[in-house]
Design an enzyme around this catalytic site. Sequence first.
Site, PDB file in Angstrom:
ATOM      1  N   HIS A  82      32.558 -50.354 -33.962  1.00 46.78           N
ATOM      2  CA  HIS A  82      33.715 -50.665 -34.809  1.00 46.78           C
ATOM      3  C   HIS A  82      33.301 -51.079 -36.218  1.00 46.78           C
ATOM      4  CE1 HIS A  82      36.374 -51.496 -31.015  1.00 46.78           C
ATOM      5  NE2 HIS A  82      36.153 -50.212 -31.230  1.00 46.78           N
ATOM      6  N   THR A  99      34.382 -58.567 -23.240  1.00 46.32           N
ATOM      7  CA  THR A  99      35.352 -57.599 -23.757  1.00 46.32           C
ATOM      8  C   THR A  99      36.543 -57.504 -22.818  1.00 46.32           C
ATOM      9  OG1 THR A  99      35.708 -55.301 -24.429  1.00 46.32           O
ATOM     10  CG2 THR A  99      34.111 -55.675 -22.665  1.00 46.32           C
ATOM     11  N   SER A 100      37.725 -57.376 -23.392  1.00 41.24           N
ATOM     12  CA  SER A 100      38.950 -57.334 -22.599  1.00 41.24           C
ATOM     13  C   SER A 100      39.157 -55.984 -21.928  1.00 41.24           C
ATOM     14  CB  SER A 100      40.162 -57.651 -23.484  1.00 41.24           C
ATOM     15  OG  SER A 100      40.261 -56.699 -24.534  1.00 41.24           O
TER      16      SER A 100
END
Length: 259
Positions: free
Chosen positions: A127, A205-206
């Site tokens: 990202h 992390t979701s």
Amino acid sequence: MTASENLHPVIVPESIVDSARRASRIAVLTGAGMSAESGIATFRDAQTGLWKDFDPKYLASPEGWMADSDLVWGWYRWRAELVRRSEPNAGHVALAQWQQRAHVDIATQNVDDLHERAGTTVLSHVHGSLFEPYCSDCGTRAALDAGSADAPAEADQRVPPPECTLCGGLIRPGAVWFGESLPEAAWEAAEDAVRHADLVLVVGTSGVVYPFAGLPAIARSAGAVVAEINPVETEVSDMADHRWRTTAAVGLPALVAQL
């Protein structure tokens, strides 16, 4: 180590220890929870997250940039200064230590560069990074001032973006925005790492932001063991062979100490 830690040592699941000891290649996938214990709020927290006062699709989208580049640039400069004041936590340090003695590839969603500040080599920033801005017209990378003299004191303070020295276009933040494709090389590196890993560790992390959230499934299909380190149930949990309900700063140092 404190007296209370001596009385209550962290118990690492033996299944994860065994998988890590047997693995010749490890891939670690990290998300916002990796940096939470460094004091960096996650986007998903509606009350205290960085997005609580702003619509993320306005501040983190090409449309928002076109509508008000001064606001977007000022917000990201403010955010970068918050990150500068944070320090890598024990989880970041543990990964750096592990990497010194094993083949550990790290792919991260995080844009804070705390892995690097802990001494880790990051294979893939899927990202982007807060500290790698580039020209919105020609793509030329630009340096971000290390100092904080021009950093806004408030999140909503407008700051005109600098101009590209090559083409005169506006320098934009280096984070990947909503609606944008991931950097091709970074994504290919992350995908290759999980396809060739014996163990894939998913930390903080979701599992709701794709395509990064699909990497554990790719790893499983390639034959890797998938282990999750997260204090709460996530979208990744059903894909994991092993689940450890702890935080990065607690779990990772305990795991690496046993290896």
